[in-house]
Structure formats: C-alpha cells, structure tokens
Design an enzyme around this catalytic site. Structure first.
Site, PDB file in Angstrom:
ATOM      1  N   TYR A   1      -0.490   4.570  13.478  1.00 18.71           N
ATOM      2  CA  TYR A   1      -1.921   4.731  13.333  1.00 18.71           C
ATOM      3  C   TYR A   1      -2.926   3.993  14.470  1.00 18.71           C
ATOM      4  O   TYR A   1      -2.629   3.573  15.468  1.00 18.71           O
ATOM      5  CB  TYR A   1      -2.450   5.027  12.226  1.00 18.71           C
ATOM      6  CG  TYR A   1      -1.616   5.136  11.164  1.00 18.71           C
ATOM      7  CD1 TYR A   1      -1.586   6.658  10.956  1.00 18.71           C
ATOM      8  CD2 TYR A   1      -0.480   4.555  10.232  1.00 18.71           C
ATOM      9  CE1 TYR A   1      -1.039   7.428  10.075  1.00 18.71           C
ATOM     10  CE2 TYR A   1      -0.070   5.822   8.861  1.00 18.71           C
ATOM     11  CZ  TYR A   1      -0.278   6.511   9.063  1.00 18.71           C
ATOM     12  OH  TYR A   1       0.085   7.191   8.380  1.00 18.71           O
TER      13      TYR A   1
ATOM     14  N   GLN B   1      -6.987  -0.419   1.622  1.00 18.79           N
ATOM     15  CA  GLN B   1      -6.359  -0.413   3.050  1.00 18.79           C
ATOM     16  C   GLN B   1      -6.922   0.119   3.419  1.00 18.79           C
ATOM     17  O   GLN B   1      -6.460   1.723   3.603  1.00 18.79           O
ATOM     18  CB  GLN B   1      -4.796  -0.315   2.911  1.00 18.79           C
ATOM     19  CG  GLN B   1      -3.904  -0.345   4.359  1.00 18.79           C
ATOM     20  CD  GLN B   1      -3.016   0.515   4.333  1.00 18.79           C
ATOM     21  OE1 GLN B   1      -2.483   1.540   3.822  1.00 18.79           O
ATOM     22  NE2 GLN B   1      -2.112  -0.265   5.411  1.00 18.79           N
TER      23      GLN B   1
ATOM     24  N   HIS C   1       2.141   1.446  12.101  1.00 19.85           N
ATOM     25  CA  HIS C   1       2.763   2.429  11.279  1.00 19.85           C
ATOM     26  C   HIS C   1       2.255   3.497  12.516  1.00 19.85           C
ATOM     27  O   HIS C   1       2.671   4.595  11.929  1.00 19.85           O
ATOM     28  CB  HIS C   1       2.599   3.015  10.373  1.00 19.85           C
ATOM     29  CG  HIS C   1       3.383   1.441   9.359  1.00 19.85           C
ATOM     30  ND1 HIS C   1       3.113   1.998   7.625  1.00 19.85           N
ATOM     31  CD2 HIS C   1       4.196   0.581   9.521  1.00 19.85           C
ATOM     32  CE1 HIS C   1       3.427   1.261   6.975  1.00 19.85           C
ATOM     33  NE2 HIS C   1       4.142   0.134   8.308  1.00 19.85           N
TER      34      HIS C   1
ATOM     35  N   PRO D   1       0.844  -0.984   0.453  1.00 24.01           N
ATOM     36  CA  PRO D   1       0.049   0.158  -0.413  1.00 24.01           C
ATOM     37  C   PRO D   1       1.187   0.762  -0.366  1.00 24.01           C
ATOM     38  O   PRO D   1       1.911   1.435   0.422  1.00 24.01           O
ATOM     39  CB  PRO D   1      -0.558  -0.115   1.122  1.00 24.01           C
ATOM     40  CG  PRO D   1       0.022  -1.062   2.386  1.00 24.01           C
ATOM     41  CD  PRO D   1       0.925  -2.156   1.075  1.00 24.01           C
ATOM     42  N   MET D   2       0.939   2.361  -0.882  1.00 26.57           N
ATOM     43  CA  MET D   2       1.318   3.397  -1.414  1.00 26.57           C
ATOM     44  C   MET D   2      -0.233   4.636  -1.023  1.00 26.57           C
ATOM     45  O   MET D   2      -0.256   4.407  -1.983  1.00 26.57           O
ATOM     46  CB  MET D   2       2.226   3.504  -1.817  1.00 26.57           C
ATOM     47  CG  MET D   2       3.271   2.710  -1.134  1.00 26.57           C
ATOM     48  SD  MET D   2       5.078   2.034  -2.886  1.00 26.57           S
ATOM     49  CE  MET D   2       3.616   1.501  -3.986  1.00 26.57           C
ATOM     50  N   THR D   3       0.591   5.593   0.046  1.00 22.80           N
ATOM     51  CA  THR D   3      -0.401   6.945  -0.222  1.00 22.80           C
ATOM     52  C   THR D   3      -0.171   7.686  -1.236  1.00 22.80           C
ATOM     53  O   THR D   3       0.997   7.394  -1.769  1.00 22.80           O
ATOM     54  CB  THR D   3      -0.631   7.544   1.010  1.00 22.80           C
ATOM     55  OG1 THR D   3      -0.931   7.092   2.173  1.00 22.80           O
ATOM     56  CG2 THR D   3      -1.525   8.885   1.040  1.00 22.80           C
TER      57      THR D   3
ATOM     58  N   HIS E   1      -5.122  -1.813   7.567  1.00 23.11           N
ATOM     59  CA  HIS E   1      -3.586  -0.707   8.338  1.00 23.11           C
ATOM     60  C   HIS E   1      -3.773  -0.995   9.855  1.00 23.11           C
ATOM     61  O   HIS E   1      -4.427  -0.354  10.145  1.00 23.11           O
ATOM     62  CB  HIS E   1      -2.886   0.321   7.763  1.00 23.11           C
ATOM     63  CG  HIS E   1      -2.488   1.184   7.987  1.00 23.11           C
ATOM     64  ND1 HIS E   1      -1.517   0.833   8.855  1.00 23.11           N
ATOM     65  CD2 HIS E   1      -1.298   1.959   6.775  1.00 23.11           C
ATOM     66  CE1 HIS E   1       0.007   1.564   8.232  1.00 23.11           C
ATOM     67  NE2 HIS E   1      -0.004   1.905   7.478  1.00 23.11           N
ATOM     68  N   GLY E   2      -3.106  -1.910  10.217  1.00 20.07           N
ATOM     69  CA  GLY E   2      -2.739  -1.781  11.760  1.00 20.07           C
ATOM     70  C   GLY E   2      -1.599  -1.417  12.449  1.00 20.07           C
ATOM     71  O   GLY E   2      -1.070  -2.231  12.772  1.00 20.07           O
TER      72      GLY E   2
END
Ligand SMILES: Cc1cc2nc3c(=O)[nH]c(=O)nc-3n(C[C@H](O)[C@H](O)[C@H](O)COP(=O)(O)O)c2cc1C
Length: 383
Positions: A193, A107, A191, A25-27, A188-189
């Site tokens: 957040y 994601q 980094h 995944p890449m924002t 997304h679990g």
C-alpha cells in the site's frame, strides 16, 4: 503447553496491555458508508471479553479522497476515520471494548497504488503512486488477472503537494481516532500500500529526497509517524506494520540483511514508533542466514523497540497458502511460539485468522483448552 509467559502485562507509554496476545488487523467490509455499527462494536467487544490483550482494528481509511478503493468487498463498506460521523460511530466501538476491559487501536490505511481507479468512496480520486508505477508484472501474487490489467498502466508520480496532503491527512485521522477514544494508533506500512510503495525500490524510483536511496525511501513513512506523533501527544502508543512481501510480489524484500533493516527502520523509531509489527506468513521462519531468529526478532534487535510476530499462530497454514481449505486446521501446540517468546525474541504475538474464528482464542490459550476447528463461516459473518 504452558502459555503463561504470554500472559504477562506490558506497559507501552501510557497504556498497559493485560497480556501479549494482539488481534492482528483484518479487513471485514461490514461498515456501510464507512461507518461501523453495533454489529462491529459487538464483534470487537467479544474479542475483548475473550481476553485479547490488544485489538488492532481492520484497516481504516484515512481522511484523504484516494485512501480507499473497493477491495472487492462491496461499495464503501470499509470503515473510515475521516469525519465527525465516523468519530461518533467508532466511539461506540471503543466504549464497548473498554467496557470489557480491552485496549483498541485503529489501523490507519491508505491504499496508494492498490486503489483501483473509479472505485471507493471517492471514485474520481486518482490512485496515488510515488513514481506512477503500480509494481512489476509477472511476480508471485494472488491478485486476479482482470484487476492487474486495470491497474498496470502507469500514472503520474505524486507531486510534493500531494505528498504533503497525505501526511497531513494521517495527522487529521489520528486526531479523529483520539477523539473517538482509541488508546493508540496502528499504521499500515506494509503489503504494497502507499507507505510501503515509498519503502520499496520497485515502486519508488524517485530521484529526489523522497526516493533517491534507501534512507530517502524511509522519509515518507517517518514523516507520517512524526505527523501522527505530533497530533496525538506522548501518551498514546504508535505501532508500525511493515512487510518484506508485497501483494504485487510475494517474494519481494525491502531488506536483504540486518544492516539494511536497521537503516530502513531507525528513522521510523526516531520519529516515534513504539512497536513494530513484522508482517510475515509464518512466525517460525528464520529471516536472514546464520540465525534462527524471525523478522520480529531482528526488528527488536536492530531498533531496540517492542516488536510483534505474526503469521500462522494457532493454525497450520499461512494466509494465502490456504484461506479456508479443508486442510487448514487449528494447531493446539504453541510450544514453538512460547519458546521463541521466552527467549525474548519478540514482545507481542499477532493472531489473525485464529481470532477471526474464535473470539475466545486468548482465553483458551491461557487455560490450555483445545482450540476450535477452522471454519469458513466467520469470514462471511461477524461471528
Ligand atoms: C480476512 C483478512 C483480512 C485482512 N486484512 C488486513 C488488513 O486490513 N490489514 C493488515 O495489515 N492485514 C490484514 N490481514 C493480514 C492479517 O493481519 C495477518 O497478518 C495474517 O492473516 C497472518 O496472520 P494469521 O496467520 O494469524 O492469520 C488480513 C487477513 C485476513 C485473514
């Protein structure tokens, strides 16, 4: 180098992946008002055409007012799955990917403590933090000093009602994802957040059932997984990304040994996770003393679930060590990766920046073609 072991198919619940290469995944920040357009659809379709086995989208805001802040990308350019308009917009993306034989999961993302007050689609929504703390000061981080100063003052801990609201929001967004034609759900679990802020002792100092010990700190993540699983049924796979490191602290650790890792992840596996994404910066580093095995290897061993390794695949420098420096170069030799994979250490390989630069990276790996040089252009545009 013979990369053919990476090109074996894998069936997870009702979905078959053509190979083991996953777009990590890449924002990107190219979705005005949270809605991906034709350029985003074409961007993901190019990765499907390039033989990427599974595409995990950029982080997508869930249907909760405090899910997203601005993240330095310009007003409201992070996509959402939070309304019928977003379902229609993502439907064009999933149709394009499916037309090229690809498989795509969104994601699902809630920034939690990392949302800066007065930013994002709902600026007035207060950032949510399990215990009101953003994280410890003075740790190794790449966040800028101005942001740190703005987010550091404590807020109030989340109430039980707020916790229940966010869990329900994950379920709604998973249902939107299914309606939009996605093949599975990625959570997304990691980094630092929201979900990670519950897992990490430094940001979860609650004395109640949501934080009093290691098992309680896994409860929020497990409830999110359970809610999503209930919302989407049995055939769509669920992946869960977690990380030892946090943006608040690059050297943070959730698990100090394999036993702790097992305690943290088993409730999530029981709740319905099929694939764990072990987010590391270098896939080829040993995680715990006494074994060469990386974090994804340990995850597979302690949970019995599929696992994905990520970090520095096809590239010589980890994310953060060098985002785009001249000394960051493509690395043609996949031998260390394929050797670990062939030992059955992990099941999938997550490719981030290499796939950002080259939509045909997976095909090149299959054919043994040289990889393209690293370039910065692909960060600024949807190449
Ligand atoms: C531009 C960019 C944006 C990223 N955005 C996300 C994100 O939205 N969600 C996430 O879990 N990881 C994100 N990451 C991390 C990547 O998924 C990946 O784990 C990391 O880049 C390491 O893989 P690599 O060495 O192959 O690039 C991002 C990375 C990059 C380069």
């Amino acid at each position: 180098m013979d990369a053919s072991p990476l090109f074996a198919p894998l069936t997870v619940r009702g979905v078959t992946l053509a190979n083991r290469i996953v777009m990590s995944p890449m924002t990107r920040g190219f979705s005005p008002n949270g809605l991906p357009g034709d350029d985003v659809a074409a961007y993901y379709q190019r990765r499907a055409q390039g033989e990427t086995g599974l595409i995990i989208t950029e982080g997508v805001g869930i249907d909760h007012p405090a899910a997203l802040g601005e993240a330095g990308l310009g007003e409201n350019s992070i996509p959402v799955l939070a309304c019928e308009a977003s379902v229609a917009a993502w439907r064009r993306v999933t149709d394009a990917v499916h037309a090229s034989g690809g498989v795509i999961f969104p994601q699902l993302w809630h920034m939690g403590p990392m949302k800066e007050a007065n930013t994002g689609p709902v600026p007035e929504a207060l950032p949510l933090r399990p215990s009101g703390v953003w994280g410890p000061a003075g740790r190794a981080t790449s966040l800028d000093a101005g942001y740190m100063e703005r987010v550091m003052p404590p807020t109030r801990p989340m109430t039980d009602a707020e916790i229940a609201d966010v869990i329900a929001a994950y379920g709604r967004s998973a249902r939107y994802a299914r309606a939009a034609g996605f093949d599975g759900i990625a959570i997304h679990g990691g980094h630092g957040y929201l979900i990670d802020a519950f897992l990490w002792a430094e940001t979860n100092q609650r004395a109640d059932e949501w934080g009093k010990d290691l098992a309680a700190r896994s409860r929020f993540a497990a409830e999110v997984v359970r809610e999503i699983r209930t919302s989407i049924g049995d055939t769509m796979p669920v992946t869960f990304r977690f990380s030892q490191w946090k943006q608040q602290d690059f050297r943070a650790r959730l698990a100090n040994d394999p036993q702790e890792l097992e305690q943290i992840l088993t409730p999530l596996a029981d709740a319905g996770v099929d694939i764990f994404e072990a987010s590391t910066r270098y896939f080829n580093r040993a995680e715990f003393p006494g074994s060469e095995m990386n974090l994804a290897g340990w995850v597979k061993k302690v949970t019995g679930k599929f696992s994905m390794a990520v970090g520095g695949i096809g590239i010589n420098k980890g994310y953060y060590d060098s985002m785009a420096g001249a000394d960051t170069v493509a690395q043609a030799d996949l031998t260390p990766l394929v050797e670990r994979f062939a030992r059955n250490e992990f099941d999938l390989v997550g490719v981030g920046r290499s796939l950002l630069h080259d939509p045909n990276w997976a095909r090149r790996a299959r054919l043994g073609e040289p990889f393209l040089g690293f370039n910065t252009d692909s960060l600024a545009r949807l190449t």
